[in-house]
Design a protein around this motif. Sequence first.
Motif, short mmCIF file in Angstrom:
data_model
loop_
_atom_site.label_atom_id
_atom_site.label_comp_id
_atom_site.label_asym_id
_atom_site.label_seq_id
_atom_site.Cartn_x
_atom_site.Cartn_y
_atom_site.Cartn_z
N GLU A 419 48.43 49.30 29.67
CA GLU A 419 49.59 48.79 29.20
C GLU A 419 50.74 49.55 30.44
OE1 GLU A 419 50.05 50.53 25.80
OE2 GLU A 419 49.23 49.80 24.57
N TRP A 420 50.21 50.26 31.32
CA TRP A 420 50.97 50.51 32.87
C TRP A 420 50.76 50.07 33.88
CZ3 TRP A 420 51.63 56.98 31.32
CH2 TRP A 420 52.04 56.96 30.56
N ASP A 421 50.02 49.19 33.46
CA ASP A 421 49.75 48.42 35.20
C ASP A 421 48.69 49.02 35.93
OD1 ASP A 421 50.58 45.68 34.30
OD2 ASP A 421 52.52 46.76 34.71
N LEU A 422 48.08 50.03 35.53
CA LEU A 422 47.13 50.88 36.79
C LEU A 422 45.75 51.09 36.98
CD1 LEU A 422 48.81 54.34 35.01
CD2 LEU A 422 49.72 53.25 37.54
N THR A 423 45.18 49.54 36.53
CA THR A 423 44.67 49.12 36.29
C THR A 423 44.37 48.27 37.94
OG1 THR A 423 44.68 47.29 36.03
CG2 THR A 423 43.67 48.16 33.41
N GLY A 424 43.01 49.07 38.20
CA GLY A 424 42.67 49.07 40.06
C GLY A 424 43.58 49.60 40.52
N SER A 871 39.30 45.71 27.30
CA SER A 871 38.38 44.89 28.10
C SER A 871 38.64 43.27 28.15
CB SER A 871 37.41 44.80 28.28
OG SER A 871 36.25 44.36 28.70
N VAL A 872 38.60 42.72 27.20
CA VAL A 872 38.93 41.14 27.53
C VAL A 872 40.74 41.03 27.86
CG1 VAL A 872 39.65 39.01 25.71
CG2 VAL A 872 37.91 40.53 25.38
N GLN A 873 41.36 41.49 27.77
CA GLN A 873 42.13 41.50 28.37
C GLN A 873 42.87 41.74 29.66
OE1 GLN A 873 45.36 39.69 26.48
NE2 GLN A 873 44.35 40.27 24.43
N ILE A 874 41.76 42.90 30.59
CA ILE A 874 42.03 42.88 32.09
C ILE A 874 41.05 41.52 32.84
CG2 ILE A 874 40.75 43.94 33.32
CD1 ILE A 874 41.51 46.19 32.09
N GLN A 875 40.24 41.12 31.85
CA GLN A 875 39.54 40.10 32.19
C GLN A 875 40.37 39.08 32.36
OE1 GLN A 875 36.65 40.25 33.46
NE2 GLN A 875 36.72 38.27 34.32
#
Length: 911
Positions: A419-424, A871-875
């Motif tokens: 939600e906070w755009d911290l993936t990666g 996981s689905v949303q990130i993909q």
Amino acid sequence: MDTHTSSSDDPISSVSSSAHLQDSALLKSLTPEENTSCRRGLFFQDGQRKVDYILTYHLKKSSSSRRHTCRLKDNALTRTLSRSAAPPNSHRGDAHSPSPQQDDQKQQRREEFQRSLEEMGLELEHDEETKTPGVGFVKIHAPWSVLCREAEFMKLKMPTRKMYEVKHSSGVMEKINAFISKITDPLHPNLEENKAQNLKHLSYPFSREKQHLFDLSDKDSFFDSKTRSSLVCEVLKRTKCTKAKFSMGITSLLGSGVYLAAYPLHDGDVEGENAEPNDRKLLYEEWASYSVFYKYQPISVVRKYFGEKIGLYFAWLGVYTQMLIPASLVGVIVFLYGCMTVDDDIPSMEICDERRNVTMCPLCDRVCSYWSLSTACGTARASHLFDNPATVLFSIFMSLWAAFFMEHWKRRQMRLNYEWDLTGFEEEEGHPRAEYESRVMQKSLKREQNSEKPQKEKLTCRDRMPAYMTNLIMMLLMIGVTFAIVFGVILYRISTKAALAMSSNPMTRSNVRLTVKTTAAIINLVVILILDEVYGAVARWLTVLEVPKTDKSFEERLIFKTFILKFVNAFTPIIYIAFFRGRLGGRPGSYLYVFESYRMEECAQGGCLMELCIQLSITMLGKQLIQNNLFEIGIPKMKKLIRFIKSKRRTFQEEEYEKKLQRYETDYFLEPFVGLTPEYMEMIIQFGFVTLFVASFPLAPLFALLNNIIEIRLDAKKFVAELRRPDAARGKDIGIWYNILRGVAKVAVIVNAFVIAFTSDFIPRLVYQYMYSPDGSMHGFVNHTLSYFNVSHFQNGTAPLEPFHLGFHVDICRFKDHREPPWSPTPYEISKEFWAVLAARLAFVIVFQNVVMLMSDVVDWIIPDIPKDISVQIQKEKVLMMELFMREEQKMRTEENTAASLTRSHSCSNY
């Protein structure tokens, strides 16, 4: 109020020679100003450029300025501000007035540093004619070009124009979630963001070359205030001052007193008639108020205002508090079960039966006499409340609860990262600390003085070896101090018990055990509270000695030392009672003595579990009530009351004068933010109380829950209204604290296994019931656990002075142990029953530990760390981003082909 750039002259000095003009200027400053935003200090003098950051410094007064301010000396508010002009923390400013030479050196460094900031593109505005005597302010504004550059350097993910639909779970789960959401709707704060949002902006690291991807229709709001201040802070850390041949960043300048403080501004006021709507005011009303204690936290707004790290702390605290609700309910049920079955507990009934007339051996030498077992009736019945079969099941439940809590938090953390755009996002090492730069500077100077070849310096293990040795010695010394204090409390209990037993008051003699237990527990609590503060200061001092390179390294080392010292401090008295007390005392006729005169203490007839419960409850509740209520609530309330009393003596002019303080002046007098370590540490120690010895105190989760409900709102109010706004720091997890939590949860399984096996009577009762009971019941258990002693075998000088205290002559007394009777061939030797019980205890520890840890691992394995929908949303985001770039590339190719076709057609027409 007059503000000027660094190159402009003081506009008031030309008129300051006249006292009448000074008074007129003061009265003029009290009249309303047209530009309210500028007046509140949130904008530059032009009313257009936002103030993104503030630097403060010690102001060297000119003679004209001194004449100007001398007329204000009688003002009560000015005197108050003068006394508090130095920052609250000594590391933020000088404790005494610097010499003129030091002033000049600091001014030169400031001027060079500020020139460097302007070369980096920042815009500065000075304000030295404030209502804060002796303090000058530098207002910093970052123009759009600088914000774009720094956002690209920091790889900030920003929302693009592209939006996509967020698909939630379908089918039965969707209906369940909708039903739960409808029920819990009153528990959500009143925010627009809480409305169902099925659309989300696709985020991408900001790039100046790809600005067309982002919605830049409103550049003023594209970067919010938190992001703007964090970008400026990054520039400040990276900008150097090279005076005296060595590089110095903002951290070094703060450490050397060149600047007093550096902080971003709060958005505005939280109270008052003229307080405009802003995120700070929203947080104050919907988060920092005790009237909304039952509502969820507005974590998204907390993160938006304070940054990810503080948002993660409060999100973790919320999850922990939520998880305490089921633990509290089960704990209360276990306690009520003990209350309802206390009258059916056969061992307690046997102890309370006065007809049995069991004579017990004296509790101390000479002054203590024989006593009847029935006098321990109250202790035995109270012990059953916490020492019953349900506590074993509760221990298993709490071990699994800890595993569920860790897994639940991991999933919650991953959801927040999405939600906070911290993936990666990967946290970088960070900039060197001021102390590290200073030590490197000293090392370089020493090398130059020795005429050695200059090279890039850094601190090695050899440089830090004295600090490492000091750390080791001091840590061992502090732990030794804790052990010594515990030993001192043991001596207090032994001597006090003997002294009270000599009292002529029958009431005092009958309550010796309870009096000694309670007073010793209170003494332990007071010592723990004092040593907590001492150990915190010692841990920080030891960490400073090590000179860590970065703030992250400093924080991790400080956390490790502080946790070790505070954990040992809080739990050493409890560990002694649980596992050592009553096992080192010996037996009648052969007791173990300390200093040849103090006989080691024994457990009560009901076992040491009751005493463990008393110690644990007083320590836990005392720490929460005193540290939270007194230190965090009482002291600020007292300061506020004093300010209110003083305000009653103010004149109207003085009150209006206070209202005219600029935003940056008001924030300057707030307490500086010192980090999240104290907040986390408080909760980690509480987590230890909840999990480590929960078998002895099932109500611990309930008291922790009640404390945390207050703690969340207390911390919220502190962050919103009492602290300067912290620098927003990015982070995708809670760092080293998660590993500490996992470690405590693992240790809790082992500790509870030993508490049940060795501290409670659960195993001895099972062994008696299935091996020695004639009818398979608990009848005769108390007699089975008591050994016989011939009073003629007392050592010389240890027999009771009043042998007829019970009214009859005593030949045989009883004591709690498994030993052979005096008439056996091997009198007072350990009996076979002891070895049977010991074997059962060890077997229980092994089985309990392995079964519970296996169940915890199964929970860890079954529950995925990343929720399936996330996981689905990130993909999906990755696919959409790829499609977006492909379309952009095709669009660019089309434009290039069109341009090439137009060029060729134009050439043909010319031909």
